[in-house]
Write an enzyme that holds these catalytic residues in place. Sequence first.
Site, PDB file in Angstrom:
ATOM      1  N   MET A  20      11.768 -29.173   9.781  1.00  0.00           N
ATOM      2  CA  MET A  20      11.914 -27.864  10.098  1.00  0.00           C
ATOM      3  C   MET A  20      11.309 -27.535  11.477  1.00  0.00           C
ATOM      4  O   MET A  20      11.828 -26.968  12.355  1.00  0.00           O
ATOM      5  CB  MET A  20      11.076 -26.911   8.974  1.00  0.00           C
ATOM      6  CG  MET A  20      11.693 -27.148   7.632  1.00  0.00           C
ATOM      7  SD  MET A  20      13.493 -26.696   7.668  1.00  0.00           S
ATOM      8  CE  MET A  20      13.454 -24.809   8.227  1.00  0.00           C
ATOM      9  N   ASP A  39       2.412 -32.075  16.760  1.00  0.00           N
ATOM     10  CA  ASP A  39       2.375 -32.914  15.590  1.00  0.00           C
ATOM     11  C   ASP A  39       1.306 -34.046  15.806  1.00  0.00           C
ATOM     12  O   ASP A  39       1.395 -34.624  16.834  1.00  0.00           O
ATOM     13  CB  ASP A  39       3.775 -33.596  15.239  1.00  0.00           C
ATOM     14  CG  ASP A  39       3.904 -33.792  13.799  1.00  0.00           C
ATOM     15  OD1 ASP A  39       4.561 -33.291  13.203  1.00  0.00           O
ATOM     16  OD2 ASP A  39       3.015 -34.675  13.364  1.00  0.00           O
ATOM     17  N   GLU A 101       4.121 -28.690   2.907  1.00  0.00           N
ATOM     18  CA  GLU A 101       3.632 -27.588   1.982  1.00  0.00           C
ATOM     19  C   GLU A 101       2.635 -27.668   0.796  1.00  0.00           C
ATOM     20  O   GLU A 101       2.877 -28.044  -0.152  1.00  0.00           O
ATOM     21  CB  GLU A 101       5.124 -27.313   1.239  1.00  0.00           C
ATOM     22  CG  GLU A 101       5.216 -25.901   0.156  1.00  0.00           C
ATOM     23  CD  GLU A 101       5.255 -24.728   0.809  1.00  0.00           C
ATOM     24  OE1 GLU A 101       5.150 -24.604   2.140  1.00  0.00           O
ATOM     25  OE2 GLU A 101       5.431 -23.715   0.204  1.00  0.00           O
ATOM     26  N   LYS A 106      -2.371 -25.489   4.902  1.00  0.00           N
ATOM     27  CA  LYS A 106      -1.925 -24.504   5.737  1.00  0.00           C
ATOM     28  C   LYS A 106      -3.135 -23.650   6.034  1.00  0.00           C
ATOM     29  O   LYS A 106      -3.391 -23.061   7.019  1.00  0.00           O
ATOM     30  CB  LYS A 106      -1.059 -23.549   5.068  1.00  0.00           C
ATOM     31  CG  LYS A 106       0.332 -24.584   4.687  1.00  0.00           C
ATOM     32  CD  LYS A 106       1.658 -23.693   4.668  1.00  0.00           C
ATOM     33  CE  LYS A 106       2.847 -24.493   4.376  1.00  0.00           C
ATOM     34  NZ  LYS A 106       3.547 -24.843   5.276  1.00  0.00           N
ATOM     35  N   SER A 128       7.584 -22.336   2.286  1.00  0.00           N
ATOM     36  CA  SER A 128       8.605 -21.917   1.505  1.00  0.00           C
ATOM     37  C   SER A 128       8.254 -21.095   0.479  1.00  0.00           C
ATOM     38  O   SER A 128       9.399 -20.167  -0.216  1.00  0.00           O
ATOM     39  CB  SER A 128       9.201 -23.285   0.726  1.00  0.00           C
ATOM     40  OG  SER A 128       9.758 -24.158   1.824  1.00  0.00           O
ATOM     41  N   HIS A 149      10.173 -17.436   7.005  1.00  0.00           N
ATOM     42  CA  HIS A 149      10.736 -18.577   6.200  1.00  0.00           C
ATOM     43  C   HIS A 149      12.234 -18.662   6.970  1.00  0.00           C
ATOM     44  O   HIS A 149      13.150 -17.712   6.661  1.00  0.00           O
ATOM     45  CB  HIS A 149      10.985 -18.094   4.715  1.00  0.00           C
ATOM     46  CG  HIS A 149      11.458 -19.106   4.047  1.00  0.00           C
ATOM     47  ND1 HIS A 149      12.072 -18.782   2.784  1.00  0.00           N
ATOM     48  CD2 HIS A 149      11.285 -20.473   3.905  1.00  0.00           C
ATOM     49  CE1 HIS A 149      12.694 -19.813   2.263  1.00  0.00           C
ATOM     50  NE2 HIS A 149      12.157 -20.863   2.841  1.00  0.00           N
ATOM     51  N   ASN A 202      14.104 -18.280  -2.185  1.00  0.00           N
ATOM     52  CA  ASN A 202      13.824 -19.430  -3.052  1.00  0.00           C
ATOM     53  C   ASN A 202      13.578 -19.022  -4.592  1.00  0.00           C
ATOM     54  O   ASN A 202      13.901 -19.791  -5.401  1.00  0.00           O
ATOM     55  CB  ASN A 202      12.505 -19.981  -2.664  1.00  0.00           C
ATOM     56  CG  ASN A 202      12.844 -21.196  -1.551  1.00  0.00           C
ATOM     57  OD1 ASN A 202      14.058 -21.687  -1.429  1.00  0.00           O
ATOM     58  ND2 ASN A 202      11.838 -21.359  -0.460  1.00  0.00           N
TER      59      ASN A 202
HETATM   60  N1  LIG Z   1      12.834 -28.792   4.491  1.00  0.00           N
HETATM   61  C1  LIG Z   1      13.339 -27.883   4.121  1.00  0.00           C
HETATM   62  O1  LIG Z   1      14.392 -27.326   3.817  1.00  0.00           O
HETATM   63  C2  LIG Z   1      12.714 -26.381   4.201  1.00  0.00           C
HETATM   64  C3  LIG Z   1      13.177 -25.109   4.501  1.00  0.00           C
HETATM   65  C4  LIG Z   1      12.273 -24.068   4.585  1.00  0.00           C
HETATM   66  C5  LIG Z   1      10.884 -24.226   4.902  1.00  0.00           C
HETATM   67  N2  LIG Z   1      10.405 -25.343   4.624  1.00  0.00           N
HETATM   68  C6  LIG Z   1       8.987 -25.284   4.887  1.00  0.00           C
HETATM   69  O2  LIG Z   1       8.548 -26.063   6.127  1.00  0.00           O
HETATM   70  C7  LIG Z   1       7.422 -26.645   6.114  1.00  0.00           C
HETATM   71  C8  LIG Z   1       7.467 -28.093   6.856  1.00  0.00           C
HETATM   72  O3  LIG Z   1       8.681 -28.664   6.027  1.00  0.00           O
HETATM   73  P1  LIG Z   1       9.353 -30.124   6.569  1.00  0.00           P
HETATM   74  O4  LIG Z   1      10.521 -29.998   5.798  1.00  0.00           O
HETATM   75  O5  LIG Z   1       9.482 -29.706   8.149  1.00  0.00           O
HETATM   76  O6  LIG Z   1       8.320 -30.954   6.415  1.00  0.00           O
HETATM   77  P2  LIG Z   1       8.030 -32.415   7.066  1.00  0.00           P
HETATM   78  O7  LIG Z   1       7.238 -33.338   6.203  1.00  0.00           O
HETATM   79  O8  LIG Z   1       9.330 -33.064   7.496  1.00  0.00           O
HETATM   80  O9  LIG Z   1       7.225 -32.055   8.593  1.00  0.00           O
HETATM   81  C9  LIG Z   1       5.921 -31.890   8.356  1.00  0.00           C
HETATM   82  C10 LIG Z   1       5.319 -32.268   9.847  1.00  0.00           C
HETATM   83  O10 LIG Z   1       4.027 -31.658   9.718  1.00  0.00           O
HETATM   84  C11 LIG Z   1       3.217 -32.633  10.299  1.00  0.00           C
HETATM   85  N3  LIG Z   1       1.658 -32.273  10.405  1.00  0.00           N
HETATM   86  C12 LIG Z   1       0.968 -32.589   9.288  1.00  0.00           C
HETATM   87  N4  LIG Z   1      -0.378 -32.157   9.539  1.00  0.00           N
HETATM   88  C13 LIG Z   1      -0.274 -31.413  10.686  1.00  0.00           C
HETATM   89  C14 LIG Z   1      -1.197 -30.562  11.638  1.00  0.00           C
HETATM   90  N5  LIG Z   1      -2.453 -30.476  10.902  1.00  0.00           N
HETATM   91  N6  LIG Z   1      -0.786 -29.872  12.531  1.00  0.00           N
HETATM   92  C15 LIG Z   1       0.550 -30.122  13.002  1.00  0.00           C
HETATM   93  N7  LIG Z   1       1.614 -30.993  12.438  1.00  0.00           N
HETATM   94  C16 LIG Z   1       1.350 -31.576  11.344  1.00  0.00           C
HETATM   95  C17 LIG Z   1       3.518 -33.931   9.931  1.00  0.00           C
HETATM   96  O11 LIG Z   1       3.062 -35.009  10.526  1.00  0.00           O
HETATM   97  C18 LIG Z   1       5.107 -33.933   9.701  1.00  0.00           C
HETATM   98  O12 LIG Z   1       5.620 -34.324  10.962  1.00  0.00           O
HETATM   99  C19 LIG Z   1       6.836 -26.733   4.685  1.00  0.00           C
HETATM  100  O13 LIG Z   1       5.793 -25.659   4.542  1.00  0.00           O
HETATM  101  C20 LIG Z   1       8.139 -26.486   3.854  1.00  0.00           C
HETATM  102  O14 LIG Z   1       8.072 -25.715   2.646  1.00  0.00           O
HETATM  103  C21 LIG Z   1      11.245 -26.574   4.373  1.00  0.00           C
END
Ligand SMILES: NC(=O)c1ccc[n+]([C@@H]2O[C@H](COP(=O)([O-])OP(=O)(O)OC[C@H]3O[C@@H](n4cnc5c(N)ncnc54)[C@H](O)[C@@H]3O)[C@@H](O)[C@H]2O)c1
Length: 252
Positions: A20, A39, A101, A106, A128, A149, A202
């Site tokens: 995301m 990141d 998540e 967070k 999410s 979101h 969701n």
């Molecule tokens: N994947 C989806 O379809 C989707 C859709 C909508 C919302 N979301 C939400 O978006 C958020 C991220 O999901 P994602 O799928 O991109 O996850 P992901 O695991 O692909 O990416 C998360 C990234 O955050 C990094 N990270 C960890 N701790 C950190 C910190 N303290 N500071 C900065 N970066 C940090 C990790 O290294 C990782 O690269 C979650 O809350 C998820 O629920 C996901």
Amino acid sequence: MTAPTPGPAPRVGVLGAGVMGSGIAQVTALAGCPTTCVDPDPDARARGAELVVSGRFGLDRAVERGRITRTDADAAVARLAFADDLAAAAAADIVIEAVPERLDLKIRVFRDLDHLAPAATILASNTSGFPIQAIAAATDRPELVIGWHWASPAPVMRMAEIVRTPVTADATVEAVTALARRCDKNPIVVNDTDTSWGFVANRVYFAMIREAQRVVAEGVASREDVDQLMVDCFRWPAGPFGMVRGAGSGWS
Ligand SMILES: NC(=O)c1ccc[n+]([C@@H]2O[C@H](COP(=O)([O-])OP(=O)(O)OC[C@H]3O[C@@H](n4cnc5c(N)ncnc54)[C@H](O)[C@@H]3O)[C@@H](O)[C@H]2O)c1
């Protein structure tokens, strides 16, 4: 893309360069916002930077499809930096958090951001479904905390589910909806609730998934047949089980 939004583009910080975060950073940079995506994981930063340029939903593909010009794509890349230091993302007008998540993570990230970011910086979470008020309570600026979101893949999907708490300021809602429009998204403002996981998209989506799983568990139909029936009946791009697979992989 629709006509660009007038007014100065806000500086954007994005936390997380995963599925995301990298897509969100691509969108805000393309919308004209100087963007810093942070990141701590160097592999995630490298992968995120690669996705932005040459991923399935990246800038090169958008140029090939005639959706943007090469000049737009190059300008977006020039506006986008990847960094490992939270302070680099905090130095922005709006920070969008997209870390994994986990509510404890967070809350910790918002507490740190609150200390590092200028007093007027808006802090948005792409959670999410965790209550935004639980995240806002970790800060001394709950009126500047909001949910934004996004749907995956962020560069393609127009959803902008904007989640306001009882104390989110109107000006915060206005600034974030304006940025969402600048990003060519379709902002819809909904109310936060602390009694359930998920906002609107969701909650409705998971109700559908639960029913699809029950149908399979009862032996009424296979997963493949449920998917095909829903595609044929409602013209969905994928059935319920296909949607879960796609969301997990970033539709790559
Ligand atoms: N994947 C989806 O379809 C989707 C859709 C909508 C919302 N979301 C939400 O978006 C958020 C991220 O999901 P994602 O799928 O991109 O996850 P992901 O695991 O692909 O990416 C998360 C990234 O955050 C990094 N990270 C960890 N701790 C950190 C910190 N303290 N500071 C900065 N970066 C940090 C990790 O290294 C990782 O690269 C979650 O809350 C998820 O629920 C996901």
